[in-house]
Design a protein around this motif. Structure first.
Motif, short mmCIF file in Angstrom:
data_model
loop_
_atom_site.label_atom_id
_atom_site.label_comp_id
_atom_site.label_asym_id
_atom_site.label_seq_id
_atom_site.Cartn_x
_atom_site.Cartn_y
_atom_site.Cartn_z
N TRP A 24 -26.25 1.85 -13.96
CA TRP A 24 -27.55 1.67 -13.31
C TRP A 24 -27.38 1.08 -11.92
O TRP A 24 -28.01 1.53 -10.96
CB TRP A 24 -28.44 0.77 -14.16
CG TRP A 24 -29.69 0.39 -13.44
CD1 TRP A 24 -30.82 1.13 -13.29
CD2 TRP A 24 -29.93 -0.83 -12.73
NE1 TRP A 24 -31.74 0.46 -12.55
CE2 TRP A 24 -31.22 -0.75 -12.19
CE3 TRP A 24 -29.18 -1.98 -12.51
CZ2 TRP A 24 -31.77 -1.78 -11.44
CZ3 TRP A 24 -29.73 -2.99 -11.77
CH2 TRP A 24 -31.01 -2.89 -11.24
N ASP A 28 -28.56 2.85 -8.52
CA ASP A 28 -29.55 2.16 -7.70
C ASP A 28 -28.96 1.81 -6.33
O ASP A 28 -29.60 1.96 -5.30
CB ASP A 28 -30.03 0.90 -8.40
CG ASP A 28 -31.02 0.11 -7.56
OD1 ASP A 28 -31.95 0.73 -7.01
OD2 ASP A 28 -30.86 -1.12 -7.46
N GLY A 35 -34.61 6.46 -5.03
CA GLY A 35 -35.09 5.10 -5.25
C GLY A 35 -35.90 4.91 -6.51
O GLY A 35 -36.56 3.88 -6.66
N LEU A 37 -34.93 4.23 -9.39
CA LEU A 37 -34.37 3.13 -10.19
C LEU A 37 -34.55 1.77 -9.53
O LEU A 37 -34.18 0.76 -10.09
CB LEU A 37 -32.88 3.38 -10.45
CG LEU A 37 -32.55 4.65 -11.21
CD1 LEU A 37 -31.06 4.86 -11.27
CD2 LEU A 37 -33.14 4.60 -12.60
N ALA A 38 -35.11 1.72 -8.32
CA ALA A 38 -35.26 0.47 -7.58
C ALA A 38 -36.49 -0.31 -8.02
O ALA A 38 -36.63 -1.48 -7.66
CB ALA A 38 -35.32 0.74 -6.08
N GLY A 44 -33.34 -0.08 -1.10
CA GLY A 44 -32.66 1.07 -1.67
C GLY A 44 -31.29 1.26 -1.02
O GLY A 44 -31.09 0.91 0.13
#
Length: 121
Positions: A24, A28, A35, A37-38, A44
Motif C-alpha cells: 500500500w 500510495d 491518488g 489510495l491517498a 501524492g
C-alpha cells in the motif's frame, strides 16, 4: 492446540500485515491509481519527492519534531497492540477448547461495544 507455536504464528501474521502495508505504501508513495489510495491527502507520490520522503518514512518521522508523536504512536501500535496482542491471543486460544474459543471470538464485537460504551460514557 499448540500454544508453544505462538511466536512463529505471530511472526507470520505480523509479516503479512507488514507486507500488505508495504505494498500500500509503495502504491500510495508513487501516486499509483491517480491518488485513489491517498484518501484525500495532498501529498501524492511522496516517495518521488526527496523532502517528503525523508519526513514521511523512518527514521525521518522520529527526527522531525512535528511528527515524533505520530511515529511513537505508530511504533506503539505496531509493537504493543499488534504483536503483543497477537502473541497473547494465540497463547490463550491455544489453551481453550474449540467450542470455548468459538464463543469467545463470536462475542468479541459485543465486548468491544460494551467496553467502548464505558470508555466513551
Amino acid at each position: 492446540k499448540e500454544p508453544s507455536q505462538a511466536l512463529p504464528i505471530t511472526a507470520m501474521q505480523c509479516g503479512m500485515s507488514a507486507a500488505f502495508a508495504g505494498i500500500w505504501a509503495a502504491l500510495d508513495g508513487t501516486g499509483a491509481f491517480n491518488g485513489a489510495l491517498a484518501f484525500g491527502s495532498p501529498h501524492g507520490a511522496w516517495l518521488l519527492d526527496e523532502t517528503l520522503r525523508s519526513s514521511f518514512t523512518l527514521p525521518g518521522l522520529f527526527f522531525d519534531d512535528n511528527m515524533r508523536n505520530v511515529a511513537l504512536a505508530a511504533a506503539f501500535t505496531g509493537f504493543i497492540t499488534t504483536a503483543g496482542n497477537r502473541v497473547g491471543e494465540t497463547v490463550a486460544l491455544g489453551k481453550l477448547s474449540s467450542s470455548e474459543a468459538s464463543v469467545l471470538l463470536a462475542t468479541e464485537p459485543l465486548w468491544a461495544a460494551v467496553f467502548a460504551s464505558f470508555l466513551i460514557n
